[in-house]
Design a protein around this motif. Structure first.
Motif, PDB file in Angstrom:
ATOM      1  N   LEU A  96       0.717  -1.075   0.152  1.00  0.00           N
ATOM      2  CA  LEU A  96       0.052  -0.162   0.114  1.00  0.00           C
ATOM      3  C   LEU A  96       0.859   1.210   0.096  1.00  0.00           C
ATOM      4  O   LEU A  96       1.514   1.739   1.099  1.00  0.00           O
ATOM      5  CB  LEU A  96      -0.987   0.036   1.342  1.00  0.00           C
ATOM      6  CG  LEU A  96      -1.809   1.101   1.524  1.00  0.00           C
ATOM      7  CD1 LEU A  96      -2.793   1.101   0.177  1.00  0.00           C
ATOM      8  CD2 LEU A  96      -2.617   0.977   2.611  1.00  0.00           C
ATOM      9  N   LEU A  97       1.128   2.021  -1.150  1.00  0.00           N
ATOM     10  CA  LEU A  97       2.002   2.953  -1.331  1.00  0.00           C
ATOM     11  C   LEU A  97       1.410   4.285  -0.583  1.00  0.00           C
ATOM     12  O   LEU A  97       2.249   5.152  -0.247  1.00  0.00           O
ATOM     13  CB  LEU A  97       2.147   3.057  -2.843  1.00  0.00           C
ATOM     14  CG  LEU A  97       3.044   2.015  -3.670  1.00  0.00           C
ATOM     15  CD1 LEU A  97       3.046   2.340  -4.932  1.00  0.00           C
ATOM     16  CD2 LEU A  97       4.075   1.521  -2.868  1.00  0.00           C
ATOM     17  N   HIS A  98       0.373   4.347  -0.474  1.00  0.00           N
ATOM     18  CA  HIS A  98      -0.290   5.849   0.027  1.00  0.00           C
ATOM     19  C   HIS A  98      -1.033   5.419   1.152  1.00  0.00           C
ATOM     20  O   HIS A  98      -2.306   5.754   1.205  1.00  0.00           O
ATOM     21  CB  HIS A  98      -1.000   6.322  -1.190  1.00  0.00           C
ATOM     22  CG  HIS A  98      -0.078   6.676  -2.372  1.00  0.00           C
ATOM     23  ND1 HIS A  98       0.842   7.556  -2.302  1.00  0.00           N
ATOM     24  CD2 HIS A  98      -0.128   6.411  -3.519  1.00  0.00           C
ATOM     25  CE1 HIS A  98       1.479   7.650  -3.443  1.00  0.00           C
ATOM     26  NE2 HIS A  98       0.911   6.691  -4.275  1.00  0.00           N
ATOM     27  N   PRO A  99      -0.641   5.100   2.332  1.00  0.00           N
ATOM     28  CA  PRO A  99      -1.607   4.948   3.369  1.00  0.00           C
ATOM     29  C   PRO A  99      -2.073   6.371   4.101  1.00  0.00           C
ATOM     30  O   PRO A  99      -1.253   7.094   3.946  1.00  0.00           O
ATOM     31  CB  PRO A  99      -0.517   4.036   4.519  1.00  0.00           C
ATOM     32  CG  PRO A  99       0.804   4.647   4.161  1.00  0.00           C
ATOM     33  CD  PRO A  99       0.847   4.715   2.681  1.00  0.00           C
ATOM     34  N   VAL A 100      -3.173   6.144   4.647  1.00  0.00           N
ATOM     35  CA  VAL A 100      -3.867   7.329   5.264  1.00  0.00           C
ATOM     36  C   VAL A 100      -3.856   6.736   6.820  1.00  0.00           C
ATOM     37  O   VAL A 100      -4.687   5.945   7.088  1.00  0.00           O
ATOM     38  CB  VAL A 100      -5.209   7.573   4.857  1.00  0.00           C
ATOM     39  CG1 VAL A 100      -5.684   8.831   5.589  1.00  0.00           C
ATOM     40  CG2 VAL A 100      -5.123   7.979   3.177  1.00  0.00           C
ATOM     41  N   ILE A 101      -3.345   7.515   7.613  1.00  0.00           N
ATOM     42  CA  ILE A 101      -3.265   7.143   9.194  1.00  0.00           C
ATOM     43  C   ILE A 101      -3.925   8.354   9.866  1.00  0.00           C
ATOM     44  O   ILE A 101      -3.611   9.666   9.432  1.00  0.00           O
ATOM     45  CB  ILE A 101      -1.840   6.962   9.541  1.00  0.00           C
ATOM     46  CG1 ILE A 101      -1.199   5.973   8.794  1.00  0.00           C
ATOM     47  CG2 ILE A 101      -1.527   6.701  10.937  1.00  0.00           C
ATOM     48  CD1 ILE A 101       0.530   5.778   8.867  1.00  0.00           C
ATOM     49  N   THR A 102      -4.804   7.939  10.770  1.00  0.00           N
ATOM     50  CA  THR A 102      -5.316   9.007  11.695  1.00  0.00           C
ATOM     51  C   THR A 102      -4.783   9.052  13.043  1.00  0.00           C
ATOM     52  O   THR A 102      -4.612   8.067  13.746  1.00  0.00           O
ATOM     53  CB  THR A 102      -6.832   8.911  11.546  1.00  0.00           C
ATOM     54  OG1 THR A 102      -7.102   7.502  12.020  1.00  0.00           O
ATOM     55  CG2 THR A 102      -7.446   8.903  10.241  1.00  0.00           C
ATOM     56  N   LEU A 103      -4.773  10.149  13.682  1.00  0.00           N
ATOM     57  CA  LEU A 103      -4.466  10.263  14.930  1.00  0.00           C
ATOM     58  C   LEU A 103      -5.382  10.925  15.889  1.00  0.00           C
ATOM     59  O   LEU A 103      -6.018  11.729  15.427  1.00  0.00           O
ATOM     60  CB  LEU A 103      -3.216  11.245  15.300  1.00  0.00           C
ATOM     61  CG  LEU A 103      -1.868  10.579  14.881  1.00  0.00           C
ATOM     62  CD1 LEU A 103      -0.356  11.601  14.843  1.00  0.00           C
ATOM     63  CD2 LEU A 103      -1.380   9.303  15.174  1.00  0.00           C
ATOM     64  N   LYS A 104      -5.764  10.337  17.146  1.00  0.00           N
ATOM     65  CA  LYS A 104      -6.755  10.861  17.994  1.00  0.00           C
ATOM     66  C   LYS A 104      -6.304  11.918  18.760  1.00  0.00           C
ATOM     67  O   LYS A 104      -5.092  11.853  19.434  1.00  0.00           O
ATOM     68  CB  LYS A 104      -7.424   9.692  18.693  1.00  0.00           C
ATOM     69  CG  LYS A 104      -8.006   8.823  17.914  1.00  0.00           C
ATOM     70  CD  LYS A 104      -8.567   7.506  19.114  1.00  0.00           C
ATOM     71  CE  LYS A 104      -9.240   6.461  18.325  1.00  0.00           C
ATOM     72  NZ  LYS A 104      -9.754   5.466  19.051  1.00  0.00           N
ATOM     73  N   PRO A 105      -6.997  13.111  18.824  1.00  0.00           N
ATOM     74  CA  PRO A 105      -6.597  14.224  19.582  1.00  0.00           C
ATOM     75  C   PRO A 105      -6.701  13.701  21.122  1.00  0.00           C
ATOM     76  O   PRO A 105      -7.653  12.937  21.432  1.00  0.00           O
ATOM     77  CB  PRO A 105      -7.623  15.347  19.395  1.00  0.00           C
ATOM     78  CG  PRO A 105      -7.968  14.843  18.118  1.00  0.00           C
ATOM     79  CD  PRO A 105      -8.105  13.506  17.719  1.00  0.00           C
ATOM     80  N   SER A 106      -5.677  14.101  22.046  1.00  0.00           N
ATOM     81  CA  SER A 106      -5.785  13.700  23.394  1.00  0.00           C
ATOM     82  C   SER A 106      -5.320  14.737  24.264  1.00  0.00           C
ATOM     83  O   SER A 106      -4.343  15.766  24.007  1.00  0.00           O
ATOM     84  CB  SER A 106      -4.677  12.517  23.506  1.00  0.00           C
ATOM     85  OG  SER A 106      -4.717  12.134  24.902  1.00  0.00           O
ATOM     86  N   SER A 107      -5.823  14.744  25.575  1.00  0.00           N
ATOM     87  CA  SER A 107      -5.635  15.762  26.512  1.00  0.00           C
ATOM     88  C   SER A 107      -4.700  15.009  27.670  1.00  0.00           C
ATOM     89  O   SER A 107      -4.865  13.679  27.591  1.00  0.00           O
ATOM     90  CB  SER A 107      -6.844  16.311  27.297  1.00  0.00           C
ATOM     91  OG  SER A 107      -7.456  15.437  27.909  1.00  0.00           O
ATOM     92  N   VAL A 108      -4.049  15.654  28.703  1.00  0.00           N
ATOM     93  CA  VAL A 108      -3.371  14.893  29.679  1.00  0.00           C
ATOM     94  C   VAL A 108      -4.307  14.024  30.410  1.00  0.00           C
ATOM     95  O   VAL A 108      -3.941  13.252  31.353  1.00  0.00           O
ATOM     96  CB  VAL A 108      -2.806  15.817  30.605  1.00  0.00           C
ATOM     97  CG1 VAL A 108      -1.475  16.615  29.444  1.00  0.00           C
ATOM     98  CG2 VAL A 108      -3.359  16.802  31.074  1.00  0.00           C
ATOM     99  N   LEU A 109      -5.482  14.306  30.430  1.00  0.00           N
ATOM    100  CA  LEU A 109      -6.437  13.403  31.255  1.00  0.00           C
ATOM    101  C   LEU A 109      -6.974  12.140  30.675  1.00  0.00           C
ATOM    102  O   LEU A 109      -7.577  11.262  31.255  1.00  0.00           O
ATOM    103  CB  LEU A 109      -7.662  14.212  31.474  1.00  0.00           C
ATOM    104  CG  LEU A 109      -7.728  15.631  32.306  1.00  0.00           C
ATOM    105  CD1 LEU A 109      -8.961  16.389  32.472  1.00  0.00           C
ATOM    106  CD2 LEU A 109      -6.838  15.276  33.538  1.00  0.00           C
ATOM    107  N   LEU A 110      -6.329  11.690  29.581  1.00  0.00           N
ATOM    108  CA  LEU A 110      -6.925  10.539  28.583  1.00  0.00           C
ATOM    109  C   LEU A 110      -5.796   9.446  28.922  1.00  0.00           C
ATOM    110  O   LEU A 110      -4.501   9.970  29.220  1.00  0.00           O
ATOM    111  CB  LEU A 110      -7.331  10.870  27.310  1.00  0.00           C
ATOM    112  CG  LEU A 110      -8.309  11.867  27.148  1.00  0.00           C
ATOM    113  CD1 LEU A 110      -8.776  12.162  25.686  1.00  0.00           C
ATOM    114  CD2 LEU A 110      -9.630  11.356  27.742  1.00  0.00           C
TER     115      LEU A 110
END
Length: 534
Positions: A96-110
């Motif tokens: 898969l030459l063009h992967p799409v990766i998602t990151l979840k926003p996080s606070s210090v409480l998570l």
């Protein structure tokens, strides 16, 4: 006779094995170009770290969230993290030459992040300074692969020079891949030493290849005590005496790879004191620096420069000798933007321009033994200037060690850059390559005085003006197809870290030629200097 045949066969076998191994490796290497997005907004995440620990390779996402890296064919696990996002381990397949990766926003409480009690900002900085010194004491050697890209846009006017001449050099891009080896001071060997091996370079057609190596290995660490920008020396935000110069304010806590990060703002204690202002992010418990975003204060006067900004990121690495020891954090990403304006002589020569510098460290090894061949190259000349003027000389001594240009550095390998460049070219940069090539083709070297791009020669006659300024002169005798025989003079002004070179000549076919170049040491850390040529 039998021995010679046997020896020849062994050599032939070794060569063939090496050749086919390289070919096989090239066939098995696939370039992945993925994108990292915010899981909630869908917007790209710039500056995210993408590191394949098993391969000791890594890179960062661009302002558009795109990352590029050449990987052996197969499946590999990458660790991806960015400030204020939950870290992620993901398996990436080269199918898969063009992967799409998602990151979840996080606070210090998570997640696994635990918020601890209040700690004063000055105490955080005090501990970070102590941690920095501890890291330096543990460092014996480092080795890394560095990718550097510098783009420039220079505009100006010079009496006697045609607009076409100035337009030819207005936009330029240089890119390099270098392997950098560094030995840190010890009681036995108190001098810091660096050997930079320039592996590959490319540049727009208006830049000579032999001028493309000045920034190849100048990767700066803003955790050192002092940084010199042109002729102004500034204390860094984690200098050993930084608490005497800066005020710090704890603005917020962030999540980074499951750990609390203190986001501190800092500025000089006095408005009259030259220094930096910006933010510094420090990890709790280890008190290592994750990121520094800074610029000189408005009251810090730096000759010719304005809107100067640095963004530097750091990564943790294992000690090659003792894997059980705590990780050492080193700078692995630097983005610099610079604007300058210089009026050399009123109504005669003025220049304005912008520079953007990006450096990414892909591979790092700490405290690995360096062979003597790395520490003492055999072919050495006295100065980097000689390397610029003689393309046949491949190794030069600079202020901290050696720079070596490999024989293959200037080979035409567009596929190398397509597969290995760690930063994709923007639309503007692609246009710059095309425009520079077309302008140079439209103005052949013979018609535009081929010497204009040559490095400035040392002055034959020097007149000291002061302790920091010297005036030099050279005669100019040349011949081109259009201008005929040229007679003229060259003047050079050396002032602090700045050099101005102006030349004018009259041709036998009623032509006049004028040109100028501007160079200065844009930034110095300790004995390390980056020089920008205009």
């Amino acid at each position: 006779m039998i021995f010679r045949l046997l020896l020849a066969f062994c050599v032939y076998t070794a060569v063939c094995t090496s050749f086919f191994t390289q070919v096989l490796h090239a066939q098995e290497t696939v370039t992945i170009e993925g994108i990292i997005k915010d899981a909630q907004s869908g917007q790209p995440v710039p500056g995210a770290s993408v590191r394949f620990l098993a391969l000791n390779r890594g890179t960062y996402s661009s302002p558009k969230g795109v990352f590029r890296l050449a990987l052996p064919r197969g499946r590999h696990t990458a660790r991806i993290h960015s400030l204020s996002y939950e870290s992620l381990e993901v398996t990436i397949s080269t199918d898969l030459l063009h992967p799409v990766i998602t990151l979840k926003p996080s606070s210090v409480l998570l997640g696994n992040v635990e918020v601890i009690g209040e700690i004063p900002a000055r105490e955080i900085v005090k501990r970070a300074i102590a941690k920095k010194e501890e890291n330096y004491q543990r460092l014996k050697t480092t080795a890394g692969l560095i990718y550097t890209k510098v783009s420039s846009d220079i505009d100006g006017k010079l009496m006697g020079a045609g607009r076409a001449q100035l337009e030819r050099n207005r936009n330029s891009i240089i890119e390099t891949f270098s392997r950098v080896y560094e030995r840190y001071p010890t009681p036995e060997m108190p001098e810091r030493f660096k050997h930079t091996v320039l592996l590959q370079r490319r540049q727009t057609a208006n830049i000579l290849a032999q001028n493309n190596f000045a920034v190849a290995s100048e990767f700066f660490n803003f955790l050192q005590d002092r940084v010199k920008i042109v002729s102004t020396e500034l204390p860094t935000p984690l200098a050993s005496d930084a608490l005497d110069f800066y005020d710090y304010t704890l603005k917020e806590r962030k999540n980074y790879n499951g750990n609390v990060v203190y986001a501190l703002e800092f500025k000089p204690q006095s408005r009259l004191f030259p220094g930096f202002e910006g933010t510094i992010n420090i990890v709790d418990k280890t008190y290592s620096v994750v990121e520094v975003d800074l610029k000189p204060t408005a009251n810090t006067s730096i000759q010719f420069l304005k809107n100067l900004r640095y963004l530097q990121k750091y990564e943790p690495f294992k000690d090659s000798i003792n894997l059980a020891l705590e990780d050492i954090w080193l700078p692995t990403y630097l983005q610099t933007s610079i604007e300058f304006s210089a009026e050399i002589i009123k109504w005669i020569a003025t220049f304005d321009g912008k520079f953007k510098v990006t450096s990414i460290v892909s591979e790092v090894e700490i405290n690995k033994s360096l062979p003597d061949s790395i520490l003492a190259p055999t072919r050495v000349v006295d100065s980097v200037q000689a390397l610029r003027m003689q393309d046949t000389i491949r190794t030069a001594r600079n202020r901290t060690g050696f720079i070596t240009v490999t024989q293959a550095a200037d080979s035409s390998q567009p596929e190398f850059w397509q597969n290995n460049a760690l930063s994709e070219l923007s639309t503007e940069e692609i246009a710059t390559y095309k425009r520079a090539d077309s302008v140079v083709k439209a103005l052949p070297a013979d018609d535009d005085n081929a010497s204009q791009n040559a490095p400035a020669m040392l002055a034959l006659v020097r007149i000291p003006l002061s302790s920091t300024a010297t005036l030099g002169f050279n005669p100019v005798i040349d011949r081109t197809r259009v201008s005929g025989t040229l007679w003229g003079a060259e003047g050079l002004l050396f002032w602090n870290d700045f050099r101005f070179d102006a030349r004018g000549a009259l041709g036998s076919q009623n032509t006049t030629i004028g040109l100028a170049s501007l160079s200065y040491d844009a930034l110095r850390v300790g004995k390390v200097t980056a020089t920008i040529f205009g």
